[in-house]
Design a protein around this motif. Structure first.
Motif, PDB file in Angstrom:
ATOM      1  N   UNK A  38       0.782  -1.227   0.000  1.00 38.11           N
ATOM      2  CA  UNK A  38       0.000   0.000   0.000  1.00 38.11           C
ATOM      3  C   UNK A  38       0.808   1.268   0.000  1.00 38.11           C
ATOM      4  N   UNK A  39       1.993   1.222  -0.587  1.00 31.81           N
ATOM      5  CA  UNK A  39       2.913   2.360  -0.508  1.00 31.81           C
ATOM      6  C   UNK A  39       3.244   2.952  -1.878  1.00 31.81           C
ATOM      7  N   UNK A  40       3.430   2.110  -2.871  1.00 30.59           N
ATOM      8  CA  UNK A  40       3.917   2.603  -4.165  1.00 30.59           C
ATOM      9  C   UNK A  40       2.904   3.537  -4.814  1.00 30.59           C
ATOM     10  N   UNK A  41       1.617   3.348  -4.539  1.00 32.91           N
ATOM     11  CA  UNK A  41       0.619   4.285  -5.089  1.00 32.91           C
ATOM     12  C   UNK A  41       0.818   5.705  -4.582  1.00 32.91           C
ATOM     13  N   UNK A  42       1.525   5.847  -3.453  1.00 34.62           N
ATOM     14  CA  UNK A  42       1.798   7.178  -2.898  1.00 34.62           C
ATOM     15  C   UNK A  42       3.020   7.841  -3.526  1.00 34.62           C
ATOM     16  N   UNK A  43       3.789   7.088  -4.324  1.00 33.22           N
ATOM     17  CA  UNK A  43       5.011   7.630  -4.916  1.00 33.22           C
ATOM     18  C   UNK A  43       4.695   8.427  -6.179  1.00 33.22           C
ATOM     19  N   UNK A  44       5.365   9.550  -6.337  1.00 28.29           N
ATOM     20  CA  UNK A  44       5.179  10.364  -7.541  1.00 28.29           C
ATOM     21  C   UNK A  44       5.774   9.670  -8.752  1.00 28.29           C
ATOM     22  N   UNK A  45       6.970   9.105  -8.606  1.00 28.97           N
ATOM     23  CA  UNK A  45       7.675   8.477  -9.728  1.00 28.97           C
ATOM     24  C   UNK A  45       7.697   6.963  -9.536  1.00 28.97           C
ATOM     25  N   UNK A  46       6.619   6.314  -9.935  1.00 28.17           N
ATOM     26  CA  UNK A  46       6.521   4.868  -9.761  1.00 28.17           C
ATOM     27  C   UNK A  46       7.556   4.102 -10.585  1.00 28.17           C
ATOM     28  N   UNK A  47       7.819   4.470 -11.852  1.00 29.45           N
ATOM     29  CA  UNK A  47       8.870   3.758 -12.589  1.00 29.45           C
ATOM     30  C   UNK A  47      10.206   3.773 -11.864  1.00 29.45           C
ATOM     31  N   UNK A  48      10.526   4.885 -11.191  1.00 23.17           N
ATOM     32  CA  UNK A  48      11.779   4.947 -10.437  1.00 23.17           C
ATOM     33  C   UNK A  48      11.771   3.953  -9.280  1.00 23.17           C
ATOM     34  N   UNK A  49      10.619   3.773  -8.639  1.00 21.71           N
ATOM     35  CA  UNK A  49      10.511   2.800  -7.548  1.00 21.71           C
ATOM     36  C   UNK A  49      10.751   1.384  -8.073  1.00 21.71           C
ATOM     37  N   UNK A  50      10.143   1.067  -9.201  1.00 19.87           N
ATOM     38  CA  UNK A  50      10.314  -0.278  -9.752  1.00 19.87           C
ATOM     39  C   UNK A  50      11.742  -0.503 -10.255  1.00 19.87           C
ATOM     40  N   UNK A  51      12.353   0.528 -10.830  1.00 20.88           N
ATOM     41  CA  UNK A  51      13.765   0.398 -11.226  1.00 20.88           C
ATOM     42  C   UNK A  51      14.645   0.178 -10.008  1.00 20.88           C
ATOM     43  N   UNK A  52      14.319   0.853  -8.915  1.00 21.59           N
ATOM     44  CA  UNK A  52      15.091   0.691  -7.686  1.00 21.59           C
ATOM     45  C   UNK A  52      14.921  -0.719  -7.131  1.00 21.59           C
ATOM     46  N   UNK A  53      13.691  -1.231  -7.155  1.00 23.39           N
ATOM     47  CA  UNK A  53      13.466  -2.604  -6.688  1.00 23.39           C
ATOM     48  C   UNK A  53      14.265  -3.592  -7.527  1.00 23.39           C
ATOM     49  N   UNK A  54      14.266  -3.387  -8.840  1.00 24.58           N
ATOM     50  CA  UNK A  54      15.023  -4.281  -9.723  1.00 24.58           C
ATOM     51  C   UNK A  54      16.521  -4.182  -9.448  1.00 24.58           C
ATOM     52  N   UNK A  55      17.004  -2.979  -9.200  1.00 22.24           N
ATOM     53  CA  UNK A  55      18.430  -2.792  -8.897  1.00 22.24           C
ATOM     54  C   UNK A  55      18.815  -3.518  -7.621  1.00 22.24           C
TER      55      UNK A  55
END
Length: 257
Positions: free
Chosen positions: A150-167
């Motif tokens: 229930x957190x990523x929906x609060x992020x402005x830059x979701x692609x950056x979050x997913x790239x960070x998770x992948x990294x």
């Protein structure tokens, strides 16, 4: 596509909201919290009995995803937006004493509550770190599993979050998340409203196919997903958006190849 919302204003509102979640879990919020919610979403009562009840009181997740993961014993787990720690305590049970769990959160009050509970209950394999989910202070490939609820929906830059998770994941690592998505794109009148992002938890929700495409563009492969029918929105705004735009909770797993 970037969402035209003020990032600093949004972060301030999110931090204020979740400070209240940590410090006053019995207060009035636009979203449901606590043990009844956790059990309805799929958390096992036997597991909840083994973790601090105060962490459960401040649980504001939107779904259950641990059943989507394979064997986790001895793994290194990162919780993005760990809040008052409920999912980190659950992960600690599943990974066992040989595993390691790190909770990353930007809200001081949430981390302070989780750390106090960790110390009080003598849990040795959890660490809480201050930071942002789109810029985590860890080395590449540091984790076997990344979770978020229930957190990523609060992020402005979701692609950056997913790239960070992948990294952060090692090759073969797994991402398991629950989040708020929509059937159709939300109008700008909602996506520009930071209160609807932070308080009602709908303003930042992405259309579900766009959401999954962003995950896969980051180098992860979606391998399992489900709709969390047992999650309910409390506010009139969120209930109206549910009907009009198909706002809903989903859980999914994505693997790093």
């Amino acid at each position: 596509m970037s969402t035209p919302v003020d990032r600093s204003e949004l972060q301030a509102k999110v931090q204020a909201m979740y400070r209240d979640v940590a410090e006053h879990p019995q207060g009035e919020f636009h979203f449901e919290m606590g043990r009844a919610l956790a059990e309805r979403l799929g958390y096992r009562p036997a597991d909840l009995e083994r973790i601090p009840s105060e962490a459960i009181d401040s649980f504001a997740g939107v779904g259950y995803y641990f059943h989507l993961l394979d064997e986790m014993e001895g793994t290194r787990v990162l919780d993005l937006g760990s809040g008052s720690g409920m999912d980190t305590f659950i992960a600690s049970l599943i990974t066992g004493p040989e595993g390691t769990v790190i909770g990353l959160d930007m809200t001081d009050a949430q981390r302070a509550k989780a750390e106090a509970l960790r110390q009080r209950h003598g849990v040795r394999n959890i660490t809480y770190v201050k930071g942002y989910i789109d810029a985590a202070p860890f080395e590449d490939g540091s984790f076997d599993v990344v979770i978020s609820n229930g957190v990523i929906n609060l992020a402005v830059d979701k692609p950056a979050v997913f790239r960070e998770a992948a990294r952060l994941l090692r090759p073969g690592g797994r991402l398991a998340i629950a989040d708020i998505v929509t059937d159709v794109d939300l109008p700008e009148s909602i996506t520009c409203n930071t209160t609807l992002w932070a308080a009602a938890c709908i303003g930042g929700a992405w259309q579900v196919e766009r959401y999954k495409q962003a995950i896969e563009a980051a180098g992860l492969w979606v391998v399992a997903e489900q709709v969390n029918d047992q999650y309910r929105f409390l506010s009139d705004n969120a209930q109206g958006a549910t009907k009009k735009f198909g706002v809903k909770s989903v859980s999914l797993r994505a693997d790093k190849i």
